[in-house]
Design a protein around this motif. Structure first.
Motif, mmCIF file in Angstrom:
data_model
loop_
_atom_site.group_PDB
_atom_site.id
_atom_site.type_symbol
_atom_site.label_atom_id
_atom_site.label_comp_id
_atom_site.label_asym_id
_atom_site.label_seq_id
_atom_site.Cartn_x
_atom_site.Cartn_y
_atom_site.Cartn_z
ATOM 1 N N ALA A 177 0.833 -1.202 0.000
ATOM 2 C CA ALA A 177 0.000 0.000 0.000
ATOM 3 C C ALA A 177 0.871 1.256 0.000
ATOM 4 C CB ALA A 177 -0.909 0.001 1.229
ATOM 5 N N THR A 178 0.285 2.349 -0.492
ATOM 6 C CA THR A 178 0.938 3.655 -0.464
ATOM 7 C C THR A 178 0.018 4.615 0.258
ATOM 8 O OG1 THR A 178 1.978 3.220 -2.600
ATOM 9 C CG2 THR A 178 1.882 5.508 -1.884
ATOM 10 N N PRO A 179 0.429 5.131 1.415
ATOM 11 C CA PRO A 179 1.620 4.783 2.199
ATOM 12 C C PRO A 179 1.419 3.434 2.892
ATOM 13 C CG PRO A 179 0.286 6.319 3.452
ATOM 14 C CD PRO A 179 -0.392 6.134 2.096
ATOM 15 N N LEU A 180 2.514 2.919 3.492
ATOM 16 C CA LEU A 180 2.375 1.678 4.254
ATOM 17 C C LEU A 180 1.402 1.910 5.402
ATOM 18 C CD1 LEU A 180 6.010 0.250 4.549
ATOM 19 C CD2 LEU A 180 4.226 -0.365 2.922
ATOM 20 N N PRO A 181 0.602 0.906 5.745
ATOM 21 C CA PRO A 181 -0.349 1.060 6.851
ATOM 22 C C PRO A 181 0.360 1.293 8.188
ATOM 23 C CG PRO A 181 -0.805 -0.926 5.562
ATOM 24 C CD PRO A 181 0.504 -0.393 5.100
ATOM 25 N N GLY A 182 -0.412 1.695 9.172
ATOM 26 C CA GLY A 182 0.125 1.929 10.514
ATOM 27 C C GLY A 182 0.002 0.711 11.408
ATOM 28 N N SER A 183 -0.139 -0.470 10.826
ATOM 29 C CA SER A 183 -0.323 -1.700 11.597
ATOM 30 C C SER A 183 0.835 -2.657 11.342
ATOM 31 C CB SER A 183 -1.646 -2.359 11.198
ATOM 32 O OG SER A 183 -1.630 -2.652 9.809
ATOM 33 N N ARG A 184 0.769 -3.804 12.031
ATOM 34 C CA ARG A 184 1.769 -4.861 11.914
ATOM 35 C C ARG A 184 3.163 -4.285 12.132
ATOM 36 N NH1 ARG A 184 0.394 -8.398 6.820
ATOM 37 N NH2 ARG A 184 1.892 -9.757 7.788
ATOM 38 N N SER A 185 4.128 -4.632 11.313
ATOM 39 C CA SER A 185 5.505 -4.161 11.475
ATOM 40 C C SER A 185 5.804 -2.907 10.661
ATOM 41 C CB SER A 185 6.490 -5.263 11.058
ATOM 42 O OG SER A 185 6.376 -6.375 11.898
ATOM 43 N N TYR A 186 4.823 -2.403 9.935
ATOM 44 C CA TYR A 186 5.061 -1.290 9.029
ATOM 45 C C TYR A 186 5.608 -0.026 9.707
ATOM 46 C CZ TYR A 186 2.507 -4.184 5.687
ATOM 47 O OH TYR A 186 2.096 -5.213 4.871
ATOM 48 N N PRO A 187 5.124 0.359 10.885
ATOM 49 C CA PRO A 187 5.717 1.551 11.507
ATOM 50 C C PRO A 187 7.213 1.370 11.811
ATOM 51 C CG PRO A 187 3.583 1.113 12.483
ATOM 52 C CD PRO A 187 3.922 -0.074 11.620
ATOM 53 N N ARG A 188 7.623 0.173 12.210
ATOM 54 C CA ARG A 188 9.048 -0.072 12.474
ATOM 55 C C ARG A 188 9.851 -0.037 11.177
ATOM 56 N NH1 ARG A 188 6.504 -3.702 15.929
ATOM 57 N NH2 ARG A 188 6.928 -5.491 14.601
ATOM 58 N N VAL A 189 9.263 -0.540 10.100
ATOM 59 C CA VAL A 189 9.927 -0.500 8.800
ATOM 60 C C VAL A 189 10.156 0.946 8.379
ATOM 61 C CG1 VAL A 189 9.569 -0.964 6.337
ATOM 62 C CG2 VAL A 189 9.066 -2.734 8.027
#
Length: 190
Positions: A77-89
């Motif tokens: 997705a654009t932008p990456l979602p705010g769930s799972r590991s995406y915020p750390r990425v």
């Protein structure tokens, strides 16, 4: 074993849900994953939703009717979602690199092979099946750097670690696929 890898759309992959569950439970039971069998059920519930993601593709390795492995991927997705590991990425790469390198690329979500079928080339074939149509070669994945054999497997196939493991005790790192244009942009890991 005469396993054959089939690339399948979501509904076709879901036709193999019992075998996928068995592979997931066996593949992720050992360290560093230490997944209990119930997590395979949670994964199947998530997979039922994931097959509807834009750009979803799946592959299954079959020996007759027996599932020996599977892989799944989709367009990020654009932008990456705010769930799972995406915020750390995003924190590890920074917002600009995340947008340029990952968003709109092909994210490999899962790759698993029955422990008894390791060494047959199924992991490589499954990974190639789900990444061969990555837009501009932009495929990527997350894995635990504590999974030494997994990291060595990806490195042998030309995947390159682009981040240090995430902070706060997570051992998750981003790996860029062998045809990813940013793979050689910097000297990873960042």
């Amino acid at each position: 074993m005469a396993a054959v890898v089939h690339r399948l759309p979501g509904p076709g992959l879901l036709a193999h849900r019992d075998g996928i569950r068995a592979v997931y439970a066996a593949a992720f039971a050992e360290p560093p994953w230490n997944a209990d069998p119930g997590e395979a059920d949670v994964y199947l519930a998530r997979l039922t939703d994931d097959v509807r993601r834009p750009g979803f593709t799946g592959a299954v390795a079959l020996d007759g009717e027996k599932v020996l492995g599977f892989a799944t991927a989709w367009t990020s997705a654009t932008p990456l979602p705010g769930s799972r590991s995406y915020p750390r990425v995003t924190a590890a790469l920074g917002p600009e690199r995340t947008a340029a390198w990952l968003c709109g690329g092909l994210e490999v979500d899962e790759l698993a092979v029955m422990p008894g079928a390791h060494g047959l080339g199924l992991g490589r074939t499954l990974l190639e099946a789900v990444t061969r149509d990555a837009p501009d070669g932009r495929s990527w994945l997350l894995t635990s750097t504590q999974a030494d054999a997994t990291v060595r497997f990806y490195e042998r196939l030309g995947w390159r670690q682009a981040t240090h493991p995430a902070p706060q005790g997570y051992a998750t790192a981003v790996f860029l696929g062998p045809h990813h244009p940013a793979r050689t942009a910097t000297v990873p890991p960042l």
